[in-house]
Design a protein around this motif. Structure first.
Motif, PDB file in Angstrom:
ATOM      1  N   THR A   1       0.830  -1.196   0.000  1.00 28.16           N
ATOM      2  CA  THR A   1       0.000   0.000   0.000  1.00 28.16           C
ATOM      3  C   THR A   1       0.871   1.255   0.000  1.00 28.16           C
ATOM      4  N   PRO A   2       0.354   2.356  -0.536  1.00 29.32           N
ATOM      5  CA  PRO A   2       1.174   3.580  -0.605  1.00 29.32           C
ATOM      6  C   PRO A   2       1.400   4.195   0.773  1.00 29.32           C
ATOM      7  N   MET A   3       2.524   4.904   0.903  1.00 32.42           N
ATOM      8  CA  MET A   3       2.873   5.616   2.120  1.00 32.42           C
ATOM      9  C   MET A   3       2.830   7.122   1.851  1.00 32.42           C
ATOM     10  N   GLU A   4       2.412   7.858   2.862  1.00 33.08           N
ATOM     11  CA  GLU A   4       2.357   9.311   2.761  1.00 33.08           C
ATOM     12  C   GLU A   4       3.107   9.912   3.943  1.00 33.08           C
ATOM     13  N   ARG A   5       3.966  10.872   3.651  1.00 35.19           N
ATOM     14  CA  ARG A   5       4.724  11.530   4.701  1.00 35.19           C
ATOM     15  C   ARG A   5       3.889  12.627   5.345  1.00 35.19           C
ATOM     16  N   ASN A   6       4.143  12.835   6.622  1.00 37.34           N
ATOM     17  CA  ASN A   6       3.455  13.876   7.390  1.00 37.34           C
ATOM     18  C   ASN A   6       1.936  13.741   7.282  1.00 37.34           C
ATOM     19  N   MET A   7       1.484  12.521   7.278  1.00 34.58           N
ATOM     20  CA  MET A   7       0.048  12.283   7.165  1.00 34.58           C
ATOM     21  C   MET A   7      -0.665  12.580   8.476  1.00 34.58           C
ATOM     22  N   MET A   8      -0.016  12.288   9.594  1.00 34.12           N
ATOM     23  CA  MET A   8      -0.604  12.503  10.906  1.00 34.12           C
ATOM     24  C   MET A   8       0.228  13.511  11.679  1.00 34.12           C
ATOM     25  N   ARG A   9      -0.472  14.253  12.518  1.00 32.97           N
ATOM     26  CA  ARG A   9       0.189  15.245  13.373  1.00 32.97           C
ATOM     27  C   ARG A   9      -0.366  15.090  14.780  1.00 32.97           C
ATOM     28  N   GLN A  10       0.524  14.899  15.736  1.00 32.53           N
ATOM     29  CA  GLN A  10       0.136  14.683  17.122  1.00 32.53           C
ATOM     30  C   GLN A  10       0.373  15.947  17.926  1.00 32.53           C
ATOM     31  N   THR A  11      -0.696  16.394  18.590  1.00 31.01           N
ATOM     32  CA  THR A  11      -0.606  17.542  19.483  1.00 31.01           C
ATOM     33  C   THR A  11      -0.694  17.066  20.928  1.00 31.01           C
ATOM     34  N   SER A  12      -0.851  18.000  21.827  1.00 32.50           N
ATOM     35  CA  SER A  12      -0.888  17.638  23.246  1.00 32.50           C
ATOM     36  C   SER A  12      -2.165  16.918  23.642  1.00 32.50           C
ATOM     37  N   ASP A  13      -3.249  17.149  22.927  1.00 34.48           N
ATOM     38  CA  ASP A  13      -4.529  16.567  23.319  1.00 34.48           C
ATOM     39  C   ASP A  13      -5.205  15.729  22.242  1.00 34.48           C
ATOM     40  N   GLN A  14      -4.687  15.689  21.015  1.00 28.33           N
ATOM     41  CA  GLN A  14      -5.350  14.920  19.970  1.00 28.33           C
ATOM     42  C   GLN A  14      -4.387  14.596  18.844  1.00 28.33           C
ATOM     43  N   ILE A  15      -4.863  13.706  17.956  1.00 31.55           N
ATOM     44  CA  ILE A  15      -4.115  13.304  16.763  1.00 31.55           C
ATOM     45  C   ILE A  15      -4.931  13.718  15.546  1.00 31.55           C
ATOM     46  N   GLU A  16      -4.316  14.445  14.638  1.00 32.25           N
ATOM     47  CA  GLU A  16      -5.010  14.979  13.475  1.00 32.25           C
ATOM     48  C   GLU A  16      -4.491  14.326  12.195  1.00 32.25           C
ATOM     49  N   LEU A  17      -5.416  14.167  11.227  1.00 34.00           N
ATOM     50  CA  LEU A  17      -5.088  13.636   9.907  1.00 34.00           C
ATOM     51  C   LEU A  17      -5.655  14.567   8.857  1.00 34.00           C
ATOM     52  N   TYR A  18      -4.973  14.649   7.732  1.00 34.77           N
ATOM     53  CA  TYR A  18      -5.397  15.495   6.623  1.00 34.77           C
ATOM     54  C   TYR A  18      -5.739  14.612   5.430  1.00 34.77           C
ATOM     55  N   LEU A  19      -6.922  14.845   4.821  1.00 36.19           N
ATOM     56  CA  LEU A  19      -7.382  14.071   3.681  1.00 36.19           C
ATOM     57  C   LEU A  19      -7.710  14.994   2.524  1.00 36.19           C
ATOM     58  N   GLN A  20      -7.244  14.618   1.333  1.00 33.67           N
ATOM     59  CA  GLN A  20      -7.582  15.320   0.121  1.00 33.67           C
ATOM     60  C   GLN A  20      -9.000  14.945  -0.324  1.00 33.67           C
ATOM     61  N   PRO A  21      -9.624  15.722  -1.222  1.00 37.57           N
ATOM     62  CA  PRO A  21     -10.973  15.379  -1.689  1.00 37.57           C
ATOM     63  C   PRO A  21     -10.989  14.023  -2.392  1.00 37.57           C
ATOM     64  N   ARG A  22     -11.946  13.199  -2.003  1.00 39.95           N
ATOM     65  CA  ARG A  22     -12.138  11.857  -2.582  1.00 39.95           C
ATOM     66  C   ARG A  22     -10.886  10.993  -2.459  1.00 39.95           C
ATOM     67  N   ASP A  23     -10.144  11.183  -1.410  1.00 44.03           N
ATOM     68  CA  ASP A  23      -8.872  10.493  -1.242  1.00 44.03           C
ATOM     69  C   ASP A  23      -9.025   9.358  -0.229  1.00 44.03           C
ATOM     70  N   ILE A  24      -8.164   8.352  -0.361  1.00 37.27           N
ATOM     71  CA  ILE A  24      -8.115   7.218   0.567  1.00 37.27           C
ATOM     72  C   ILE A  24      -6.687   7.109   1.088  1.00 37.27           C
ATOM     73  N   ILE A  25      -6.548   7.135   2.386  1.00 34.21           N
ATOM     74  CA  ILE A  25      -5.245   6.949   3.013  1.00 34.21           C
ATOM     75  C   ILE A  25      -5.290   5.703   3.889  1.00 34.21           C
ATOM     76  N   PHE A  26      -4.129   5.127   4.128  1.00 35.90           N
ATOM     77  CA  PHE A  26      -4.008   3.919   4.930  1.00 35.90           C
ATOM     78  C   PHE A  26      -3.314   4.290   6.245  1.00 35.90           C
ATOM     79  N   VAL A  27      -4.104   4.266   7.312  1.00 36.80           N
ATOM     80  CA  VAL A  27      -3.602   4.679   8.626  1.00 36.80           C
ATOM     81  C   VAL A  27      -2.972   3.464   9.307  1.00 36.80           C
TER      82      VAL A  27
END
Length: 389
Positions: A203-229
Motif C-alpha cells: 500500500t502507498p505511504m504518505e509523509r506527514n500524514m498525521m500530526r500529534q498535538t498535546s490533546d489529539q491526533i489529526e489527519l489530513y485528507l484530500q478530496p475523494r482520497d483514501i489513506i491507509f492509517v
C-alpha cells in the motif's frame, strides 16, 4: 357480524385496495404511503399488513450532516407521537377492547376476521413502540463501521492498516480517538516501512500524514482520497481486567463538525504463549539482586536484538561477548515468602515484533544465618523458620 364490529373495521380499513398513495393538496414537500389489507391475506399470516409511511425532505441541501439528520428524526417522532396518542386513537382502542370481550372463539367467518384484526393491531402496537431513532442511528453507524479481528499472544505486536476515505469533494481534517493503551498509530516512517516489509504490504505511504498535538491526533485528507492509517497492537499491554477476548473502537471525526467519518471496531482474541525455558535463582532476602545469564544458541543461529520483562521492577541489560549473548537482571529481593516470577521475552529485531523465545524466571529469597563456632565443639542457636501462607 355486529354493527359495532363493522364500525371498527370501517374506522381502521376503509377499503381493501392493494396499494394507495396520497399527497396533500398544494404541498409537494410531504408524502404519505398507505398499504391496506388485500384479499390474499390469510389467517395468522406473520407480519403487519397495514402501515403508514410519512416522507418529508431533510432541512437544507442534500449534503446535511449527522446532526441535522437526527434533528429531523426527532421532529418526525414528535409528530408520530401526536398522531398516535390523540383522543381518536385512544377511543378506537377502547372500543376494540370492549368489543372483543363480548365474543368467544368459534369457526365462523366473523371470528376469523376478528382475529386477523387483533393480530394486525398487536403488530401495529409493537411497531409503534419501537425506538425509531435508535434503529436509524444503528443503521447509519453500521454503514461507516469496519470490523477487524486479531489473534496475538502475550508479547507479540500485530500491525495492520486501516483505509480511511474522504467521501466529500473538499479537503478535510479529522481527529483520531481511541482509549486502549495497547493500541497506537505509527508515526515513525522507518518503523512503518519495517512493518510493511515484514507483513509484505504494498500500500502507498504518505509523509506527514498525521500530526500529534498535546490533546489529539489529526489527519489530513484530500478530496475523494483514501489513506491507509497504520496501527500497531502490542499484546504486552493486554488489559488484566479482561478475559481472553475483548473489543475496542477507534473513531475518526471531522475536525470542524465532530461528525463521525469512520469507525474501526477491533476485536482482540488473545492466544496462549509457548514457554521455552524455566530458570530458578536463589538470593538473599531484602537486598539488591543482580544476575547475569548466558543465552544458549537460538534456533537457526539467530541473535537476540532486544528483550522485555513482564515485571516492571526488573531491569534488563543485553550485551554481546564475542559469539555469546548475556542478559543481566537487576531487582530487589523481598522476604523469604516473597517469591518473584516474571517472563523474559526475547526478540530478533529492534521494534520487538518477531518474538523468538519466552522464558520463565523465578527468584527465591532465603534468610542467611552466620554461625561462628570452634572446631570440635557443639554450638546451639535459634533458627527462625517462616511459614509460607
Amino acid at each position: 357480524m355486529p354493527e359495532a364490529f363493522r364500525q371498527i373495521l370501517r374506522m381502521s380499513y376503509p377499503s381493501f385496495s392493494s396499494l394507495a398513495t396520497t399527497r396533500s393538496n398544494g404541498n409537494y414537500n410531504h408524502g404519505t404511503v398507505v398499504r391496506r389489507l388485500t384479499s390474499s391475506i390469510r389467517l395468522n399470516e406473520e407480519g403487519p399488513h397495514s402501515y403508514r409511511v410519512h416522507a418529508k425532505p431533510l432541512p437544507g441541501n442534500s449534503g446535511v450532516g449527522l446532526d441535522r439528520f437526527l434533528a429531523a428524526q426527532r421532529l418526525d417522532i414528535q409528530q408520530r407521537h401526536e398522531q398516535l396518542f390523540n383522543e381518536n386513537s385512544l377511543e378506537k382502542i377502547r372500543q376494540w377492547n370492549t368489543l372483543k370481550d363480548g365474543y368467544e372463539l368459534s369457526d365462523n367467518k366473523g371470528v376469523a376476521q376478528k382475529f386477523i384484526f387483533e393480530e394486525e393491531l398487536a403488530a401495529y402496537k409493537k411497531l409503534r413502540y419501537e425506538s425509531k431513532p435508535a434503529k436509524l442511528l444503528e443503521a447509519v453507524f453500521k454503514g461507516i463501521t469496519t470490523y477487524h479481528q486479531i489473534h496475538p499472544s502475550f508479547g507479540e505486536k500485530v500491525f495492520f492498516e486501516f483505509p480511511l476515505e474522504n467521501p466529500h469533494s473538499e479537503p478535510i481534517n479529522c481527529t483520531l480517538e481511541f482509549d486502549d493503551t495497547a493500541l497506537r498509530p505509527v508515526f515513525d516512517e522507518e518503523e512503518w516501512k519495517f512493518f510493511k516489509a515484514v507483513n509484505k504490504l504494498t500500500t502507498p505511504m504518505e509523509r506527514n500524514m498525521m500530526r500529534q498535538t498535546s490533546d489529539q491526533i489529526e489527519l489530513y485528507l484530500q478530496p475523494r482520497d483514501i489513506i491507509f492509517v497504520p496501527f500497531v497492537y502490542d499484546a504486552f499491554y493486554f488489559p488484566s481486567d479482561h478475559f481472553n477476548t475483548y473489543s475496542t473502537k477507534v473513531v475518526f471525526r471531522r475536525w470542524d463538525t465532530k461528525e463521525p467519518l469512520s469507525i474501526l471496531d477491533l476485536h482482540i482474541h488473545r492466544r496462549s504463549f509457548l514457554l521455552q525455558h524455566a530458570v530458578t535463582f536463589i538470593c538473599e532476602t531484602s537486598g539488591n539482586w543482580e544476575k547475569q545469564l548466558v543465552l544458549p544458541p537460538m534456533t537457526r543461529d539467530r541473535r537476540v536484538f532486544s528483550c522485555r520483562c513482564s515485571d516492571p521492577s526488573v531491569r534488563l541489560t543485553l550485551r554481546s561477548a564475542t559469539l555469546q549473548q548475556i542478559v543481566g537482571f537487576t531487582t530487589y529481593s523481598g522476604d523469604t515468602n516473597d517469591r518473584k516470577t516474571f517472563l523474559l521475552l526475547m526478540y530478533s529485531d529492534h521494534y520487538q515484533t518477531r518474538l523468538m523465545a519466552t522464558w520463565k524466571v523465578t527468584i527465591l529469597p532465603f534468610f542467611n544465618v552466620d554461625v561462628r563456632s570452634i572446631v570440635g565443639q557443639t554450638t546451639r542457636l535459634h533458627l527462625l523458620v517462616h511459614r509460607r501462607r
